[in-house]
Design an enzyme around this catalytic site. Sequence first.
Site, PDB file in Angstrom:
ATOM      1  N   LYS A  71      36.813  35.628  36.905  1.00 30.59           N
ATOM      2  CA  LYS A  71      37.424  34.597  37.765  1.00 30.59           C
ATOM      3  C   LYS A  71      36.590  33.390  38.306  1.00 30.59           C
ATOM      4  O   LYS A  71      36.721  32.312  38.166  1.00 30.59           O
ATOM      5  CB  LYS A  71      38.076  35.274  39.087  1.00 30.59           C
ATOM      6  CG  LYS A  71      39.197  34.364  39.974  1.00 30.59           C
ATOM      7  CD  LYS A  71      39.520  34.815  41.089  1.00 30.59           C
ATOM      8  CE  LYS A  71      38.477  34.984  42.355  1.00 30.59           C
ATOM      9  NZ  LYS A  71      38.889  35.390  43.500  1.00 30.59           N
ATOM     10  N   ASP A 102      43.585  34.346  40.427  1.00 30.63           N
ATOM     11  CA  ASP A 102      43.484  34.943  41.873  1.00 30.63           C
ATOM     12  C   ASP A 102      44.696  35.421  42.337  1.00 30.63           C
ATOM     13  O   ASP A 102      45.761  35.742  41.538  1.00 30.63           O
ATOM     14  CB  ASP A 102      42.837  33.739  42.443  1.00 30.63           C
ATOM     15  CG  ASP A 102      44.121  32.936  43.273  1.00 30.63           C
ATOM     16  OD1 ASP A 102      44.906  32.738  42.292  1.00 30.63           O
ATOM     17  OD2 ASP A 102      43.747  32.033  43.818  1.00 30.63           O
TER      18      ASP A 102
END
Length: 273
Positions: free
Chosen positions: A137, A155
Amino acid sequence: MEKATKQSKPSKSESRLAMVRRARRINRELADVYPYAHPELDFRNPFELLVATVLSAQTTDLRVNQTTPALFAAYPTPEDMAAAVPEELEELIRPTGFFRAKAKSLIGLSTALRDNFGGNVPGRIEDLVTLPGVGRKTAFVVLGNAFGVPGITVDTHFARLARRWKWTDQEDPVKIEAEIAEIFPRSDWTMLSHRVIFHGRRICHSRKPACGACPIAPLCPAYGEGETDPEKAKKLLKYEKGGYAGQRLSPPEEYLAAGGIPAPPASPSEAGA
């Protein structure tokens, strides 16, 4: 662009082709709603974005943005941060929470940048994920916004909306990323991430989405999970959609031009929290 109508709301027996078409239409609609979508962390270079993204775990981007001016004034380069006294670094990032673990990661990644990459943030995911505290991420945030390399940032907001919109039923971020990558062209990945995250923060909230104020409600299989009354839903809108400040102290010009309000800097008491 023709806007969605209530008649276009997806059915329970939606085919994959219909889902892909609906997903791509949602992306087009969100591009109209958030033409100013952007990363909500303040940064001036890849190193600052990398550090800010690591700090953003388990806290808000606003809190990070209020913390990093003093941090980068003290440690402007990887070499500076690698040589930091842990206790002094911890005190600067204390407001972001989990400051001891984050300080360890920041010193570790800065040391790796200094020793293995000549003090530069690498532009490949294979290299980024070798840095302490950096997962996929974080790597995609840096690649997409500092290097222009397309990536899907999964996320909590992105994962939640992807499931709510029936793009995937996966829980694991890597599996979500893989399934979404099959729906959208690679060139869309970075901006898709920004738009979905913007929408999740402003309108499609976790506990009480503002369904009655949502511009893509007719395309949403979960319409009705939140407040459907338009006036009540408007009161749930956040950030610029609700007439409030955003998360960046120094947002892009296009955000300001669209009526976005910069976030305030941390007060002395908050800075020392």
